[in-house]
Design a protein around this motif. Structure first.
Motif, PDB file in Angstrom:
ATOM      1  N   THR A 112     112.045  87.575 -27.117  1.00 40.43           N
ATOM      2  CA  THR A 112     111.887  87.850 -28.543  1.00 40.43           C
ATOM      3  C   THR A 112     111.273  89.220 -28.757  1.00 40.43           C
ATOM      4  N   SER A 113     111.201  89.620 -30.001  1.00 37.62           N
ATOM      5  CA  SER A 113     110.478  90.835 -30.367  1.00 37.62           C
ATOM      6  C   SER A 113     109.570  90.497 -31.548  1.00 37.62           C
ATOM      7  N   LEU A 114     108.506  91.261 -31.666  1.00 32.98           N
ATOM      8  CA  LEU A 114     107.585  91.077 -32.783  1.00 32.98           C
ATOM      9  C   LEU A 114     106.940  92.398 -33.143  1.00 32.98           C
ATOM     10  N   LYS A 115     106.335  92.425 -34.309  1.00 34.30           N
ATOM     11  CA  LYS A 115     105.653  93.625 -34.766  1.00 34.30           C
ATOM     12  C   LYS A 115     104.151  93.382 -34.710  1.00 34.30           C
ATOM     13  N   GLN A 116     103.435  94.321 -34.098  1.00 31.33           N
ATOM     14  CA  GLN A 116     101.985  94.228 -34.011  1.00 31.33           C
ATOM     15  C   GLN A 116     101.381  95.618 -34.121  1.00 31.33           C
ATOM     16  N   GLN A 117     100.511  95.798 -35.076  1.00 30.83           N
ATOM     17  CA  GLN A 117      99.730  97.028 -35.248  1.00 30.83           C
ATOM     18  C   GLN A 117     100.589  98.293 -35.157  1.00 30.83           C
ATOM     19  N   GLY A 118     101.710  98.289 -35.863  1.00 35.34           N
ATOM     20  CA  GLY A 118     102.570  99.459 -35.910  1.00 35.34           C
ATOM     21  C   GLY A 118     103.473  99.643 -34.705  1.00 35.34           C
ATOM     22  N   HIS A 119     103.475  98.686 -33.792  1.00 29.71           N
ATOM     23  CA  HIS A 119     104.324  98.739 -32.609  1.00 29.71           C
ATOM     24  C   HIS A 119     105.385  97.648 -32.683  1.00 29.71           C
ATOM     25  N   GLU A 120     106.514  97.912 -32.066  1.00 26.92           N
ATOM     26  CA  GLU A 120     107.537  96.897 -31.863  1.00 26.92           C
ATOM     27  C   GLU A 120     107.306  96.377 -30.450  1.00 26.92           C
ATOM     28  N   ILE A 121     107.068  95.071 -30.314  1.00 24.77           N
ATOM     29  CA  ILE A 121     106.768  94.462 -29.024  1.00 24.77           C
ATOM     30  C   ILE A 121     107.991  93.663 -28.577  1.00 24.77           C
ATOM     31  N   TYR A 122     108.395  93.856 -27.341  1.00 24.02           N
ATOM     32  CA  TYR A 122     109.540  93.140 -26.766  1.00 24.02           C
ATOM     33  C   TYR A 122     109.050  92.314 -25.598  1.00 24.02           C
ATOM     34  N   LEU A 123     109.520  91.073 -25.518  1.00 23.11           N
ATOM     35  CA  LEU A 123     109.104  90.162 -24.456  1.00 23.11           C
ATOM     36  C   LEU A 123     110.310  89.669 -23.672  1.00 23.11           C
ATOM     37  N   LYS A 177     109.264 105.540 -28.144  1.00 24.51           N
ATOM     38  CA  LYS A 177     108.664 105.752 -26.822  1.00 24.51           C
ATOM     39  C   LYS A 177     107.917 104.500 -26.392  1.00 24.51           C
ATOM     40  N   VAL A 178     107.799 104.323 -25.071  1.00 21.23           N
ATOM     41  CA  VAL A 178     107.065 103.190 -24.528  1.00 21.23           C
ATOM     42  C   VAL A 178     105.578 103.509 -24.611  1.00 21.23           C
ATOM     43  N   ALA A 179     104.859 102.680 -25.386  1.00 18.45           N
ATOM     44  CA  ALA A 179     103.421 102.854 -25.558  1.00 18.45           C
ATOM     45  C   ALA A 179     102.630 101.929 -24.641  1.00 18.45           C
ATOM     46  N   GLY A 180     103.320 100.951 -24.039  1.00 18.82           N
ATOM     47  CA  GLY A 180     102.672 100.034 -23.116  1.00 18.82           C
ATOM     48  C   GLY A 180     103.712  99.198 -22.405  1.00 18.82           C
ATOM     49  N   PHE A 181     103.443  98.891 -21.144  1.00 21.72           N
ATOM     50  CA  PHE A 181     104.353  98.074 -20.336  1.00 21.72           C
ATOM     51  C   PHE A 181     103.484  97.187 -19.473  1.00 21.72           C
ATOM     52  N   PHE A 182     103.510  95.895 -19.762  1.00 24.15           N
ATOM     53  CA  PHE A 182     102.592  94.969 -19.135  1.00 24.15           C
ATOM     54  C   PHE A 182     103.347  93.842 -18.453  1.00 24.15           C
ATOM     55  N   LEU A 235     107.080  85.863 -14.555  1.00 21.69           N
ATOM     56  CA  LEU A 235     106.137  86.727 -15.262  1.00 21.69           C
ATOM     57  C   LEU A 235     106.687  87.000 -16.651  1.00 21.69           C
ATOM     58  N   ILE A 236     105.800  87.384 -17.551  1.00 20.43           N
ATOM     59  CA  ILE A 236     106.212  87.885 -18.856  1.00 20.43           C
ATOM     60  C   ILE A 236     106.145  89.399 -18.792  1.00 20.43           C
ATOM     61  N   VAL A 237     107.216  90.049 -19.212  1.00 20.27           N
ATOM     62  CA  VAL A 237     107.243  91.501 -19.356  1.00 20.27           C
ATOM     63  C   VAL A 237     107.032  91.766 -20.838  1.00 20.27           C
ATOM     64  N   ARG A 238     106.023  92.571 -21.141  1.00 17.37           N
ATOM     65  CA  ARG A 238     105.682  92.900 -22.525  1.00 17.37           C
ATOM     66  C   ARG A 238     105.745  94.418 -22.659  1.00 17.37           C
ATOM     67  N   MET A 239     106.707  94.890 -23.453  1.00 24.00           N
ATOM     68  CA  MET A 239     106.882  96.319 -23.647  1.00 24.00           C
ATOM     69  C   MET A 239     106.616  96.659 -25.103  1.00 24.00           C
ATOM     70  N   ALA A 240     105.676  97.578 -25.322  1.00 25.61           N
ATOM     71  CA  ALA A 240     105.332  98.028 -26.672  1.00 25.61           C
ATOM     72  C   ALA A 240     106.006  99.377 -26.920  1.00 25.61           C
ATOM     73  N   MET A 241     106.731  99.471 -28.030  1.00 21.85           N
ATOM     74  CA  MET A 241     107.419 100.706 -28.397  1.00 21.85           C
ATOM     75  C   MET A 241     106.828 101.254 -29.689  1.00 21.85           C
TER      76      MET A 241
END
Length: 114
Positions: free
Chosen positions: A75-86, A107-112, A97-103
């Motif tokens: 899924t994707s969701l919006k959090q604090q001005g970021h688009e989060i993809y799971l 640009k990629v702002a986080g990859f967890f 594992l869960i891959v969590r990418m914040a855009m």
């Protein structure tokens, strides 16, 4: 009144460009290729992803990926001005594992990996 409508599983697809970036980042982890990993990252991601961090991620995740894995967009969701993809990353040996990418701004702002 709470109303939940089930989604057809076929509807759950990441934006093709976002999927491509995630695939490239996972390949970079598998190959221990820092430059490829940070190619789509913000300046903070580029500065924060050291060679030592890349080596550590490769040793713990990349080696397991080389043995085989599947990636399933959740899924994707919006959090604090970021688009989060799971995504669900399933290793051939059985762990997930869960891959969590914040855009942000394309640009990629986080990859967890959790």
């Amino acid at each position: 009144v709470w109303n939940a409508t089930p989604l057809d599983a076929a509807e759950a697809k990441a934006d093709p460009q976002v999927q491509k970036i995630c695939d490239q980042m996972l390949k970079a982890i598998e190959d221990q290729d820092r430059e490829a990993f940070i190619a789509h990252g913000t300046e903070a991601v580029k500065e924060g992803t050291t060679d030592a961090i890349m080596e550590s991620i490769h040793k713990t995740i990349g080696v397991r990926m080389a043995a085989g894995f599947e990636l399933e967009f959740l899924t994707s969701l919006k959090q604090q001005g970021h688009e989060i993809y799971l995504w669900k990353l399933s290793f051939k040996e059985g762990d997930d594992l869960i891959v969590r990418m914040a855009m942000k701004d394309g640009k990629v702002a986080g990859f967890f990996l959790q």
